[in-house]
Design a protein around this motif. Structure first.
Motif, PDB file in Angstrom:
ATOM      1  N   LEU A  21       0.884  -2.046  12.074  1.00 18.66           N
ATOM      2  CA  LEU A  21       1.881  -2.135  11.001  1.00 18.66           C
ATOM      3  C   LEU A  21       1.248  -2.659   9.719  1.00 18.66           C
ATOM      4  O   LEU A  21       1.402  -2.070   8.639  1.00 18.66           O
ATOM      5  N   ALA A 299       4.762   1.867  14.654  1.00 21.19           N
ATOM      6  CA  ALA A 299       4.316   0.914  13.635  1.00 21.19           C
ATOM      7  C   ALA A 299       3.955   1.597  12.326  1.00 21.19           C
ATOM      8  O   ALA A 299       4.085   1.001  11.249  1.00 21.19           O
ATOM      9  N   GLY A 303       5.285   0.761   8.501  1.00 17.94           N
ATOM     10  CA  GLY A 303       4.151   0.206   7.770  1.00 17.94           C
ATOM     11  C   GLY A 303       3.875   0.962   6.487  1.00 17.94           C
ATOM     12  O   GLY A 303       3.602   0.362   5.437  1.00 17.94           O
TER      13      GLY A 303
END
Length: 766
Positions: A21, A299, A303
């Protein structure tokens, strides 16, 4: 099966999820900043249909293209030819010069922008600027100012130029930036012309050809004439962005791979069960790879969005610290979102690949193993890679005695980086001996910690390795930089013989000619000139000097004649009279051909005479101030790089400790059955984690400190004077302390969770 595994073992994937992330957010935000940092058409030329740039040359040593100025005759001829082209409405030379507003007798505003903020009103139309209040400047001493300056028509505006202070009368206000004066004043204060702006008649077809006299640029290509100062500023910002992406990607791979390696080791029994019920090695590898891809997608998307939302918030700070020019803005870049998510997938698969290959070779018999003791803490791959890194680092260290003083710092850094990687790989070998030498508590806790280390060296090494890398990296970089700064200060102060000097104030790019003339002392005038080949060379105007001295490397023997083109474009034939380390010319000659040149310092031989934009200081203070401006940028680079590396290190430490503690439930339960209380068990786990952090700190210092001494030796040889070794104790304490706090917290999380559940159960029962 993969989905079930991720749901069941979600706690084990938290570290990988967080690393990806943050890694994807760093890449996404950096790419958005990089996309916004590309050269753009200057606002002062935004209304042009085309621009003609003077002939450009690529420096031999590399770098930005050099635009050679036209001579006044060349400018007049080219403007006349362009203006006579059918369909051309106007062809205007674009002259710029240094000007800063004086507030309270001192320069105000951005000194980087002030270098090219002065212009002639004849070029205002190139930016689409028109007077909204008052009238355009027509005579000397008149100026049109931007509305943002807040100066009404009729006011007196005190300013500072390269010639000295002046007072101009505001005759007009416009929407835009810069200070526009009459043509005569601009011609006196500006240097050579490198750009001619061209505007077309609406709807008229125009065919322009500048021939060999210049390059015709239209559309986005006009960004090539962006001021050199802005281009260099963007380049500095780009270096930070690129370094951030590479460091973030590298550390993300390191964290993901170490996390996955430890996870695979802790799942040997589970993977052995899969092999026992018929799973093939390929199926086991695909299971682990698919798990990681799912986590990477989960993620990567948030992100990427996080990075895209954070990037615009950095535009202001980037401009404030000098990483981007004024007017820098960041928008949403959709391609950056896609590339960052893809990069997250690549990082994840790269990090898990070796672990997945090793997991495929797990024997079905491992399903029957109950003991937690490691059979082989060091694999053949770790031995091979660790040995290679030792050989590489040692081989570079052997080159130090025969290397030059300039090359030694680079060799030391490269050698130390190899040895840091080697120490991380070979850590399981030295963990047990070091544990025996390191106090780990008294009584039963110490016995348990030493015993656990003897049978689980790989686990301790997994926690110590990222700490080792972070401590070594931080101490080595910060210590080398701070020691090098000391050496540079010593060398620069020695080069300034005067006890006190006059220099420009912190908000000005240099000293005006009036400020220099007011002082009693010696001052050189820096400028730039152009050889017949088009190559630019720095020149210095020296007072009381009547010759033309050049370095022998230029290949001009004494007595030869060189046609030197000055900053105003005028070509002057000069005869070489001597050889020197730099190009030296009479100061009056340089000033005559470069009205924008500004001296940096005057070596005072008498008392300082106050003058606008000038300040008196000692030679040492001047050197420290000049170094501070560069050090601020380097400190910013170090802060970003260390922030990323230390942040990832803390994440790796916390995740490894958390997974290790959860994976040792049976071992810890056995301790409870043998009489250990919950507090004693928690103390044992915390001490073991802190011991691993301590080992990482010691190993990192064992590599970084000798390298610092070698770097200092090279710097002493280079400057020819003793240099104090600067040990970054504050950085070391911050990195080690952060790792220790995170390791302690991660060790206690399972116990805190169990205690909260127990309290909740008792509450419900009550």
């Amino acid at each position: 099966m993969t989905l079930a595994s991720v749901r069941h073992r979600w706690a084990g994937f938290l570290g990988t999820f967080a690393a990806l992330l943050l890694g994807v957010a760093v890449i996404s935000g950096s790419l958005a900043l990089w996309a916004a940092a590309q050269p753009r058409v200057p606002d002062a030329l935004a209304a042009t249909d085309a621009v003609v740039a003077s002939p450009s040359f690529d420096p031999v040593e590399g770098g930005f293209p050099v635009y050679r100025p036209w001579s006044p005759d060349e400018v007049s001829s080219l403007v006349a030819d362009l203006g006579a082209t059918p369909g051309v409405l106007a062809a205007v030379p674009f002259r710029t010069f240094y000007v800063q507003r004086l507030v309270g007798g001192q320069p105000a505003g951005n000194p980087r922008d002030s270098v090219h903020s002065g212009r002639a009103w004849s070029s205002a139309g190139l930016g689409g600027y028109t007077i909204r209040d008052g009238k355009p400047p027509a005579d000397r001493g008149e100026v049109a100012v931007p509305a943002s300056a807040g100066v009404p028509v009729g006011s007196t505006l005190p300013v500072l130029t390269a010639a000295g202070p002046a007072s101009w009368t505001v005759t007009g206000v416009f929407d835009g930036e810069g200070f526009y004066v009459d043509e005569a004043t601009a011609s006196e204060l500006a240097g050579g012309v490198r750009v001619i702006g061209v505007r077309f008649e609406p709807g008229a077809p125009v065919r322009l050809d500048a021939g060999a006299a210049g390059t015709m640029l239209t559309g986005d290509a006009r960004s090539a004439v962006e001021p050199e100062q802005d281009t260099r500023t963007r380049w500095i910002g780009a270096q930070l962005i690129i370094a951030t992406v590479f460091v973030g990607g590298f550390v993300a791979v390191f964290v993901v791979s170490s996390t996955c390696a430890f996870a695979v080791t802790s799942r040997r029994r589970e993977l052995g069960l899969l092999r026992a019920v018929g799973a093939t090695p390929g199926q086991v590898r695909r299971l682990l790879l698919t798990e990681t891809v799912l986590v990477a997608l989960a993620a990567g998307v948030p992100g990427a969005l996080l990075g895209a939302l954070a990037a615009p918030l950095l535009a202001g700070p980037f401009v404030a610290v000098g990483l981007e020019p004024t007017g820098f803005t960041v928008g949403v870049s959709w391609w950056a979102l896609g590339v960052s998510v893809l990069a997250g997938l690549v990082v994840a698969t790269a990090g898990v690949w070796l672990s997945a290959r090793r997991a495929g070779r797990v024997s079905p018999l491992d399903a029957l193993r109950e003991a937690a003791a490691e059979r082989r803490p060091m694999t053949k791959t770790r031995w091979a890679l660790g040995s290679l890194c030792v050989l590489a680092g040692g081989g570079l260290a052997l080159l130090l005695p025969g290397s030059t003083a300039q090359d030694k710092p680079t060799i030391v850094l490269a050698s130390a980086m190899f040895l840091l990687v080697a120490a991380a790989l070979l850590a399981p070998v030295v963990v047990v001996p070091l544990v025996r030498l390191t106090p780990a508590g008294r009584g039963a806790t110490g016995v348990l910690v030493r015993g656990a280390a003897a049978v689980s060296a790989r686990r301790l090494a997994s926690v110590a390795a990222p700490v080792l890398a972070a401590v070594g990296f931080a101490v080595l970089l910060v210590g080398t930089f701070q020691t090098a700064s000391e050496a540079v200060d010593i060398e620069d102060a020695r080069a300034i013989p005067a006890a006190s000097v006059a220099a420009g104030v912190a908000g000005a790019p240099g000293l005006s000619e009036a400020a220099v003339s007011a002082q009693t002392g010696r001052s050189e005038l820096p400028s730039v000139a152009y050889l017949p080949s088009g190559e630019s060379i720095p020149v210095s105007g020296v007072p009381d000097f009547s010759g033309f001295s050049v370095p022998s490397v230029l290949g001009f023997p004494v007595g030869s004649e060189v046609a030197l083109r000055f900053a105003d474009g005028v070509v002057v034939p000069l005869r070489v009279t001597g050889s020197s380390d730099s190009v030296l010319l009479p100061r009056d000659l340089v000033r005559r051909h470069d009205p924008t040149a500004m001296a940096q310092v005057v070596h005072l031989s008498d008392a300082f005479v106050p003058s606008p934009g000038a300040v008196a200081m000692t030679a040492r203070a001047y050197v420290e101030r000049e170094a501070a401006s560069e050090n601020d940028l380097v400190n910013l680079f170090l802060a970003v790089l260390l922030g990323i590396s230390v942040g990832y290190t803390g994440l790796a430490v916390a995740n490894t400790v958390l997974m290790a503690t959860y994976g040792r439930r049976q071992e810890l339960a056995t301790l409870r059955r043998t009489g250990a209380t919950t507090d004693q068990t928690a103390r044992f786990v915390v001490v073991e984690s802190l011991l691993a952090v301590t080992l990482g700190v010691l190993l990192g210092l064992a590599v970084a400190v000798p390298a610092l001494f070698e770097a200092r030796a090279g710097l002493q040889e280079e400057v020819g004077a003793p240099v104090t070794l600067v040990m970054p104790w504050a950085t070391l304490a911050a990195v080690a302390g952060a790792c220790a706090l995170l390791a302690t917290f991660a060790s206690l999380v399972p116990f805190l969770r169990r205690r909260m559940l127990s309290v909740g159960a008792r509450t419900m029962a009550g």
